[in-house]
Each structure stands twice: as structure tokens, then as C-alpha cells.
Design a protein around this motif. Structure first.
Motif, PDB file in Angstrom:
ATOM      1  N   ALA A 194       2.720   0.265  -1.726  1.00 17.00           N
ATOM      2  CA  ALA A 194       4.009  -0.047  -1.090  1.00 17.00           C
ATOM      3  C   ALA A 194       4.512  -1.414  -1.527  1.00 17.00           C
ATOM      4  O   ALA A 194       5.704  -1.579  -1.826  1.00 17.00           O
ATOM      5  N   SER A 195       3.633  -2.389  -1.593  1.00 17.03           N
ATOM      6  CA  SER A 195       4.042  -3.729  -2.035  1.00 17.03           C
ATOM      7  C   SER A 195       4.570  -3.699  -3.454  1.00 17.03           C
ATOM      8  O   SER A 195       5.589  -4.322  -3.764  1.00 17.03           O
ATOM      9  N   CYS A 196       3.884  -2.969  -4.303  1.00 12.03           N
ATOM     10  CA  CYS A 196       4.299  -2.851  -5.704  1.00 12.03           C
ATOM     11  C   CYS A 196       5.690  -2.227  -5.796  1.00 12.03           C
ATOM     12  O   CYS A 196       6.555  -2.733  -6.515  1.00 12.03           O
ATOM     13  N   LEU A 233      12.909   1.254   2.369  1.00  8.07           N
ATOM     14  CA  LEU A 233      11.514   1.031   2.753  1.00  8.07           C
ATOM     15  C   LEU A 233      10.826   2.360   3.043  1.00  8.07           C
ATOM     16  O   LEU A 233       9.676   2.566   2.640  1.00  8.07           O
ATOM     17  N   SER A 234      11.517   3.270   3.702  1.00 11.11           N
ATOM     18  CA  SER A 234      10.936   4.593   3.979  1.00 11.11           C
ATOM     19  C   SER A 234      10.649   5.335   2.677  1.00 11.11           C
ATOM     20  O   SER A 234       9.606   5.989   2.553  1.00 11.11           O
ATOM     21  N   MET A 273       6.587   7.243  -1.188  1.00 11.58           N
ATOM     22  CA  MET A 273       6.026   7.269  -2.544  1.00 11.58           C
ATOM     23  C   MET A 273       4.645   6.627  -2.571  1.00 11.58           C
ATOM     24  O   MET A 273       3.737   7.108  -3.259  1.00 11.58           O
ATOM     25  N   ALA A 274       4.470   5.544  -1.822  1.00  9.77           N
ATOM     26  CA  ALA A 274       3.177   4.849  -1.790  1.00  9.77           C
ATOM     27  C   ALA A 274       2.101   5.726  -1.162  1.00  9.77           C
ATOM     28  O   ALA A 274       0.958   5.753  -1.619  1.00  9.77           O
ATOM     29  N   PRO A 311      -1.926   7.840  -5.632  1.00  9.18           N
ATOM     30  CA  PRO A 311      -3.338   7.476  -5.452  1.00  9.18           C
ATOM     31  C   PRO A 311      -3.499   5.965  -5.302  1.00  9.18           C
ATOM     32  O   PRO A 311      -2.739   5.195  -5.884  1.00  9.18           O
ATOM     33  N   GLY A 312      -4.453   5.567  -4.491  1.00  8.50           N
ATOM     34  CA  GLY A 312      -4.723   4.151  -4.286  1.00  8.50           C
ATOM     35  C   GLY A 312      -4.355   3.695  -2.898  1.00  8.50           C
ATOM     36  O   GLY A 312      -3.803   4.455  -2.102  1.00  8.50           O
ATOM     37  N   PRO A 313      -4.652   2.445  -2.586  1.00  7.13           N
ATOM     38  CA  PRO A 313      -4.362   1.897  -1.255  1.00  7.13           C
ATOM     39  C   PRO A 313      -2.862   1.819  -0.994  1.00  7.13           C
ATOM     40  O   PRO A 313      -2.101   1.341  -1.837  1.00  7.13           O
TER      41      PRO A 313
END
Length: 160
Positions: A72-74, A54-55, A60-61, A65-67
Motif C-alpha cells: 500500500a505504501s508503494c 486510497l481504497s 491492489m495492495a 503478494p507480499g505485506p
């Protein structure tokens, strides 16, 4: 494990990802607040990921770029169930805000002038701060356990 059982297990994981990201997105009001809830759901409750995974996904999230909530969900969906898991996670995260924005657009005039809505929004801000702090403290304690001075300097520098 035969193909039929494996397929059912994959569908179960995809469903878990979709329904949980849908619920998380419905209740959390920022991407960083979502990360703390994702940890509780995907790491502790369903044990689909380790805290380290998860970390990694969060790092990476945050650097993409982006929300951060969608990113993170992706990444979590992809790590757990491949492309379909990623797709399920993205759909789960974007459906609640899209529906909410459609409702707000329809009832905008009534919402803007309502004093109860203003008080509710102030309360949500306080809750978001608490969730972000909880997540930051969790990351910090994980870094402190590694006992690497360079990482400590990076953490302190990030807050300055």
C-alpha cells in the motif's frame, strides 16, 4: 509553474511521503492497522489522495503478494509522486521494523523474560484490533453508500 518550483513541490511531496510512512510504520504494528492511519494522514491531513484513491491502492495492495503495508505504501507513493515517491514510501515503511528487529536481536534474552514487555504486547494487540475494525467499518460504510446490492452481498460473504 516553472520547473524549479515544480521540482520543489515534488521534493516536498516525496519528503511528506517518507516522513509520514516512517512515523506510521513506527507506531502501527500491522499492515491493516497502517491503512487506517494512512487514511487519516494522506487523505484527511495532507490531502494527497482521495478516499477512493486510497481504497483503490488498498485493494491492489491486498491482492498483490507480499505485506499489505509495504504494498500500500508503494502504491500510494507512486500515485502521489511517481517512482521516487514509491521509493521514499518503501524506505519509510521498512526502516523502523528493521531497526526494531536489530534491537530485539541484540537484547533478546532480556526482552523475552520481562513481564512488562508481555503486558505491553497484550495492549498493542488490543490497539491493533481497534485500528483494523475502524478501517473495516470505514470501508463498509463507503460500500453501503453506493447502494449496490451485489457489493453488499460481497461484503457479507467476506465476513462469513
Amino acid at each position: 509553474m516553472d520547473e524549479k518550483k515544480r521540482g520543489r513541490a515534488d521534493l516536498r511531496k516525496i519528503w511528506l511521503i517518507f516522513i509520514n510512512t516512517l512515523m506510521i510504520s513506527s507506531t502501527a504494528n500491522s499492515g491493516y492497522a497502517m491503512i487506517g492511519v494512512m487514511e487519516r494522514v494522506f487523505v484527511k491531513k495532507h490531502e494527497l489522495l482521495s478516499k477512493e484513491e486510497l481504497s483503490d491502492c488498498t485493494a491492489m495492495a491486498a491482492s498483490s503478494p507480499g505485506p499489505i503495508g509495504i504494498n500500500a505504501s508503494c502504491l500510494i507513493g507512486y500515485r502521489v509522486a511517481g517512482f521516487l515517491g514509491s521509493l521514499a514510501a518503501i524506505l519509510g515503511v521498512i526502516i523502523p521494523p528493521v531497526c526494531f528487529m536489530l534491537l530485539v536481536t541484540v537484547f533478546y534474552d532480556a526482552i523475552v523474560s520481562n513481564e512488562y514487555v508481555a503486558v505491553f504486547m497484550k495492549g498493542m494487540q488490543a490497539g491493533a484490533v481497534a485500528l483494523v475494525l475502524n478501517f473495516a467499518i470505514g470501508l463498509f460504510t463507503g460500500i453501503m453508500k453506493k447502494k449496490q446490492v451485489f457489493l453488499w452481498i460481497l461484503v457479507v460473504g467476506a465476513f462469513l
